[in-house]
Design an enzyme around this catalytic site. Structure first.
Site, short mmCIF file in Angstrom:
data_model
loop_
_atom_site.label_atom_id
_atom_site.label_comp_id
_atom_site.label_asym_id
_atom_site.label_seq_id
_atom_site.Cartn_x
_atom_site.Cartn_y
_atom_site.Cartn_z
N GLU A 96 -20.86 5.41 6.80
CA GLU A 96 -21.10 5.23 8.23
C GLU A 96 -20.11 6.11 8.96
O GLU A 96 -18.93 6.17 8.61
CB GLU A 96 -20.91 3.77 8.63
CG GLU A 96 -21.00 3.53 10.13
CD GLU A 96 -20.71 2.09 10.51
OE1 GLU A 96 -20.21 1.88 11.63
OE2 GLU A 96 -20.96 1.18 9.70
N GLU A 101 -16.94 4.84 19.78
CA GLU A 101 -16.92 3.38 19.68
C GLU A 101 -15.70 2.83 20.40
O GLU A 101 -14.61 3.37 20.32
CB GLU A 101 -16.92 2.91 18.23
CG GLU A 101 -17.06 1.40 18.11
CD GLU A 101 -17.20 0.92 16.68
OE1 GLU A 101 -17.89 -0.08 16.45
OE2 GLU A 101 -16.61 1.57 15.79
#
Length: 216
Positions: A96, A101
Site C-alpha cells: 500500500e 494522508e
C-alpha cells in the site's frame, strides 16, 4: 473509477455512498471546471456515520507516474481523514502506498508504505525536513508501516487550501517510490504541458528506496 459503498475496512465513522446517492446528494459531481468529491458536513451524529465518498480505479498498475492536480482538500479539523492512496491484492502482501494522508488537526502530510513482513526502507533522497519514523514497513502485529512525516504546511489541509492547492506526483519504479508535491504557483511547466519529466524536478518530498524490500 467506481464508488466504493461497502463498510469501511478501517472502521471510521462513515457511510460510503454509492454512485446514485453520491450524485443525487451532491457528494460528487462537477464544480468550477473540476471534479468535486465531498462529505456530509451538516448532519449531526448520524446513525452509522457521515456520508462520504471513496473511489477506486478500475485499472491496476505495476510501475508508473501518477499525477493528481487538486484544488482543495478537507482542512485540519476534528473528524476528517482525507487520503489518496494505492493498494494491491491480498492486503498487505502486495503493498500500500499512502501518497496523501492525515487526520483531525494534522497540518502536514504523512507518506506511508504498508507491506507484509520482511520489507525495510530508507528515506535516502527525500527532501530535507522529511523524517522516516520507522524503516520497517510491516503492517502486521500492530505495526503502522514505514511512514515519513513531512514539513511543508502548504502540502496538506488548511495550508494547502490557502495557496490554491497544487499537484502531487508519485513515481513507482523498480528502484524507488518517490512522492513529489508542487504548490499551485510552482507547478513545473512539463507537467502543465502534459510532458512530465521527473528527473528535472529535484528531490521528492518523500522517497522510499534501499535493498531491504522487493519494490516491484
Amino acid at each position: 473509477f467506481n464508488f466504493f459503498s461497502g463498510g469501511d475496512p478501517t472502521h471510521g465513522y462513515v457511510e460510503f455512498a454509492n454512485t446514485q446517492t453520491a450524485n443525487e446528494s451532491a457528494l460528487a459531481g462537477y464544480a468550477n471546471g473540476g471534479i468535486y468529491l465531498g462529505v456530509d458536513h451538516t448532519t449531526k451524529n448520524p446513525s452509522g456515520g457521515r456520508a462520504a465518498v471513496r473511489m477506486t480505479s478500475n485499472t491496476a498498475y505495476t510501475h508508473g507516474l501518477f499525477i493528481a492536480a487538486i484544488a482543495h482538500m478537507p482542512g485540519g479539523i476534528c473528524g476528517v481523514w482525507p487520503a489518496f492512496w494505492t493498494f494491491g491484492p491480498q492486503w498487505p502482501n502486495s503493498g500500500e502506498i499512502d501518497i496523501i494522508e492525515g487526520v483531525n488537526g494534522q497540518t502536514t502530510n504523512a507518506v506511508t508504505l504498508h507491506t507484509s513482513s520482511g520489507c525495510s526502507m530508507s528515506n535516502s533522497g527525500s527532501t530535507g525536513g522529511s523524517v522516516l519514523g520507522s524503516a520497517d514497513c510491516n503492517a502486521g502485529n500492530g505495526n503502522m508501516g514505514c511512514s515519513q512525516s513531512t514539513s511543508s504546511t502548504q502540502a496538506y489541509g488548511t495550508g494547502f487550501n490557502s495557496v490554491g492547492g497544487g499537484v502531487y506526483a508519485m513515481e513507482w519504479t523498480s528502484s524507488a517510490i518517490s512522492i513529489h508535491f508542487f504548490p499551485r504557483g510552482s507547478i513545473p511547466g512539463d507537467i502543465s504541458s502534459g510532458n512530465p519529466s521527473p528527473s528535472s524536478w529535484g528531490a521528492p518530498q518523500a522517497m522510499f528506496a534501499g535493498s531491504g524490500c522487493n519494490i516491484d
